[in-house]
Design an enzyme around this catalytic site. Structure first.
Site, PDB file in Angstrom:
ATOM      1  N   SER A 279       0.761  -1.249   0.162  1.00  0.00           N
ATOM      2  CA  SER A 279      -0.014  -0.088  -0.115  1.00  0.00           C
ATOM      3  C   SER A 279       0.962   1.216   0.087  1.00  0.00           C
ATOM      4  O   SER A 279       1.965   1.361   0.664  1.00  0.00           O
ATOM      5  CB  SER A 279      -0.853  -0.167   1.110  1.00  0.00           C
TER       6      SER A 279
ATOM      7  N   TYR B 127      -2.158   0.021  10.131  1.00  0.00           N
ATOM      8  CA  TYR B 127      -2.422  -0.762   8.751  1.00  0.00           C
ATOM      9  C   TYR B 127      -1.177  -0.398   7.900  1.00  0.00           C
ATOM     10  O   TYR B 127      -0.528  -1.412   7.343  1.00  0.00           O
ATOM     11  CB  TYR B 127      -3.611   0.182   8.163  1.00  0.00           C
TER      12      TYR B 127
ATOM     13  N   LYS C  97       1.642  -3.609   6.556  1.00  0.00           N
ATOM     14  CA  LYS C  97       1.893  -3.789   4.955  1.00  0.00           C
ATOM     15  C   LYS C  97       3.395  -3.555   4.941  1.00  0.00           C
ATOM     16  O   LYS C  97       4.120  -4.389   4.143  1.00  0.00           O
ATOM     17  CB  LYS C  97       1.331  -2.751   4.140  1.00  0.00           C
TER      18      LYS C  97
END
Ligand code: UDP
Length: 344
Positions: free
Chosen positions: A126, A152, A156
């Protein structure tokens, strides 16, 4: 040869399954149905009889993942299964690390333990791994320092590091894996045939939220921040059509060589502001809806769009959908037909 699509019943995963089936690949999709839709799998199975196997399982169930690989002779994994809400990751970090990091480790361990070890791996990373890029790094190249601002984003980035070490160990052991990490910008739109689409609960993403307002399913749309240092004061993002995103996965699967991990940003290279999204949606839908200016949402960088030179020169990737109206138009067709998502 079979491709395993983890998170295959989710928004992006189901579009990957559809594309691979169209390309004539054998596909096994795996999903725990926490946010994925069995209905998407049913529709795709009906459209491609005998070509899709669907396994309901969690990626942390390593035994099941391994059995799936062995049962189907999986050669390539496209790993989409993950939790993907930035805000939720702040309040539930352990859930995010469990699903996105432990889940990845579980899948990689199965890739190694399989009777025929998996040879190719495409990872959904991402642009959240970049956090807030410095102003001189916009458009954002792959060389931009990675410094996430949310759990988050960290899941990643940890995933990328784990994968690089995994790939190095494989190369040292004489069995190199072809590894690609694709750093998505904002993914939008739906399958051009209208069979499958975007159905999130809760829905927080800009384009679906605005389309729900256009359908009268929401009383208003909040603009999160109107005082950003951008031409119209609202945040700018790069919206890449989901089918173009999947095209990047297919190119990665075909072109990335074993032993040299590759990371590419996937975004069209053009940014649109929140107000531009609203204007374009009004035009596409020909509907009016109420807008409410609200304070900034914590953690939102003012401007993010991709420098797409690396992926276009090395993989030959080029977005087919570059017109915002067209991107929103594919999503609108889906939402009109399925105002309640797969339930309608
Ligand atoms: N946004 C907004 N109102 C909404 C949802 C999103 O103003 O109801 C803004 C958000 O602040 C961001 C942009 O739209 O600047 C894209 O947000 P989204 O949640 O779709 O994706 P993100 O960029 O957070 O991954």
């Amino acid at each position: 040869m079979t491709v395993l699509v983890t998170g295959g019943a989710g928004y992006i995963g189901s579009h990957a399954v559809q594309r691979l089936l169209r390309d004539g690949e054998r596909v096994v999709a795996l999903d725990n149905e926490f946010r994925g839709h069995a209905k998407a799998m049913q529709l795709l199975s009906q459209a491609h009889p005998g070509k899709l196997t669907y396994v309901k399982a969690d990626i942390n169930d390593r035994t099941k993942v391994l059995a799936t690989m062995d049962d189907h002779g999986v050669h390539t994994v496209m790993h989409f299964a993950a939790l993907a809400y930035v805000g939720e990751s702040v309040s539930q970090p352990l859930n995010y690390y469990h699903n996105n990091v432990s889940g990845l480790i579980s899948v990689l361990a199965a890739c190694d333990a399989a009777r025929v070890p998996v040879q190719k791996f495409v990872f959904s990373s991402s642009c959240a791994t970049y956090g807030q890029p410095p102003a001189n790094m916009i458009p954002v190249p792959e060389t931009c320092p990675q410094s996430p601002v949310s759990p988050y984003g960290w899941t990643k980035l940890h995933g990328e590091h784990i994968l690089r070490d995994f790939a190095a160990a494989r190369a040292n052991a004489g069995n190199p894996i072809a590894l690609t990490m694709l750093r998505y910008f904002n993914v939008a739109g739906s399958d051009h045939t209208g069979l499958i689409g975007e159905d999130h609960t809760p829905e927080t993403h800009m384009i679906p939220v605005v389309l729900q307002a256009a359908l009268g399913l929401r009383s208003e749309v909040g603009i999160f921040g109107t005082d950003y240092p951008t031409p119209d004061g609202t945040c700018i993002r790069d919206y890449v059509h989901v089918e173009d995103l999947i095209d990047a996965h297919v190119l990665a699967m075909a072109k990335v060589k074993p032993g040299t991990p590759a990371a590419y940003n996937v975004g069209i290279g053009k940014g649109y502001s929140v107000r531009e999204i609203i204007d374009a949606t009004r035009k596409v839908t020909d509907r009016q809806f109420k807008i409410v200016e609200q304070p900034r949402r914590p953690g939102d960088p003012p401007m993010l769009y991709n420098d797409s030179r690396k992926i276009s020169s090395e993989l030959g990737w080029k977005a087919k959908f570059t017109d915002l109206h067209e991107i929103i138009g594919t999503a609108w067709r889906w939402f009109q037909k399925h105002p309640q998502g797969y339930r309608s």
